[in-house]
Design an enzyme around this catalytic site. Structure first.
Site: not given
Ligand code: CMC
Length: 439
Positions: A277, A316, A372
């Protein structure tokens, strides 16, 4: 004729149910059914009724809110109907805070009154300084911030009167006014520098810069510069709210128990602290530093694609397009670096973005830079240590958390204590076995 209902057949019983569909402002977004309408679907009179299963609340609306609108597919963000791009160009953080809290842009008189109230309340209780002193100098700034916000509830017992709208507004002003002071003192404590008191004759942002950087050799350039002051103001506008994210949902959840706003906001900040987050800006900058040079990017991307690590500052839950905040921050990073001097990490970031956006892995998953990705470069240029990054995010998000808390507290129909259900998958009943008889 089309009807705004859903017809469900329960194949266990053959019974048919007609469930109303509800809409928000835009029918094409947010059409939903009330989860309680599922409860009537039963196999027998004694059956509890059907529930929905949604870990991570990925497909559940927990409230109807009039504060922030996001269209993640098209990359749109609006506060109270105003596009984020217009607010970032024309407004100030304090005006945006007013907008979020009161639902309308202030008149000149309202804004003057609001600003005066906030700036005059920036001074924090002297004992909080002693409390801050108790933290180790290398304590993570966000841990200090979370702890101090929670501790503040003990200084304001009247804040417990959460059902009194006037008290709620008093605490709202007090919290928005005091978070820059707590954040600046957190920073000064970690540097071993004396605390600088807020000055009611200065603006909110300039006060913050002054409390951070006064009497610090080499920092005068930064805190006297209008480009820097504006950059911080815009960053705060962009971070001020983002509807039902993890920390805002925490604020509403704790608020629903009628806890005081200091306890609720401390919990919300604790949620923001997490690396998925608000902690992601620190992680993103550390990632860029570790990559170091453009030559190392392809190897790093391979590790990401092998799921060994994540590209921090990318992806995201809601945005499946370029985060509109990231677009503004990317441009602003260039303006700030013109003042503070070049940083090779911005070239690494740009190249990383370019490679990622043309790679099938990221395209398929609709992963774009989020808020971020570039913000850390600006914070670093301003001389903040990385552990202050999430504190800066939290400081700005305070306005959003409070506007959601006020919305919740003002809505008697929706103000129910949050208490989700679970699907029990554990053992059936079993007899207690004395310790000596256990194998
Ligand atoms: N780098 C590499 N792969 C990713 C990333 C990333 N940053 N984000 C998602 N994926 C992949 C993930 O591995 C999955 O792939 P697969 O289907 O092969 O397993 C797919 O994309 C879907 O990911 P998810 O984790 O199910 O997606 P989510 O919606 O649950 O997660 C997130 C959203 C923000 C937690 C995630 O994109 C992430 O971990 N990003 C990096 C951390 C980050 O930058 N967070 C700040 C978010 S913006 C500020 C805020 O609002 O908090």
């Amino acid at each position: 004729m089309a009807q705004d209902t859903l017809t469900v057949t329960d194949n266990r019983t053959g019974k048919v149910y007609v469930i109303p569909i509800r809409y928000g402002t835009y029918p094409e977004y947010g059409a939903s059914i009330s989860a309680m309408d599922l409860r009537q679907i039963k196999v027998s009179e004694n059956d509890f009724g059907l529930l929905s299963f949604d870990p991570g609340l990925t497909n559940t609306e927990t409230t109807a809110s009039a504060i922030t609108f996001i269209d993640g597919e098209r990359g749109i963000l609006r506060y109270r109907g105003y596009p984020i791009e217009q607010l970032a160009e024309k407004s100030t953080f304090l005006e945006v805070a007013y907008l979020l809290i009161h639902g309308k842009l202030p008149t000149f008189a309202e804004f003057t009154d609001w600003t005066n109230k906030i700036v005059q309340n920036m001074l924090i209780h002297e004992s909080i300084k002693k409390f801050l002193d108790g933290f180790h100098s290398n304590a993570h700034a966000m841990g200090v911030f979370v702890g101090t916000l929670g501790a503040k509830s003990t200084f304001y017992p009247a804040a417990k009167n959460v059902l009194d709208p006037k008290q709620r507004m008093r605490e709202t002003i007090n919290i928005i006014a005091s978070v820059p002071t707590i954040a600046a003192y957190t920073y000064r404590h970690s540097c071993g520098l004396p605390y600088v008191y807020p000055d009611p004759s200065l603006s909110y942002i300039y006060n913050f810069l002054s409390m951070l950087f006064r009497m610090q050799p080499g920092k005068e350039e930064i805190y006297h510069n209008p480009v820097i002051e504006r950059a911080l103001d815009v960053l705060f506008i962009l971070h001020a709210d983002h509807e039902q994210n993890c920390s805002t949902t925490t604020m509403r959840t704790v608020g629903s128990a009628l806890s005081d706003p200091y306890s609720a906001i401390s919990a919300a900040a604790g949620a923001l602290y997490g690396q998925l987050h608000g902690g992601a800006n620190q992680e993103a900058l550390e990632m860029l530093s570790q990559i170091g040079t453009k030559e190392n990017i392809p190897a790093f991307i391979e590790r990401v694609k092998n799921h060994e690590t994540r590209l921090m500052g990318f992806g995201h839950r809601v945005y499946k397009n370029y985060d509109p905040r990231a677009k503004i921050i990317k441009k602003m990073a260039d303006q700030v670096l013109e003042v503070t001097g070049p940083d090779p990490l911005i070239d690494v970031a740009r190249e990383l973005e370019c490679i990622a956006l043309s790679d099938e892995y990221f395209i398929k998953r609709k992963l774009y830079p989020n808020v971020d990705f570039y913000s850390g470069i600006i914070y670093k240029a301003l001389g903040f240590p990385v552990d202050m990054f999430p504190v800066l995010f939290a400081l700005a998000r305070t306005a959003g958390w409070l506007s959601h808390w006020l919305e919740l507290m003002g809505n008697e129909d929706e103000r129910k204590i949050v208490r989700p259900r679970q699907q029990y998958v554990g053992e059936d009943v079993r007899e207690y076995v004395p310790m000596d008889d256990r194998t």
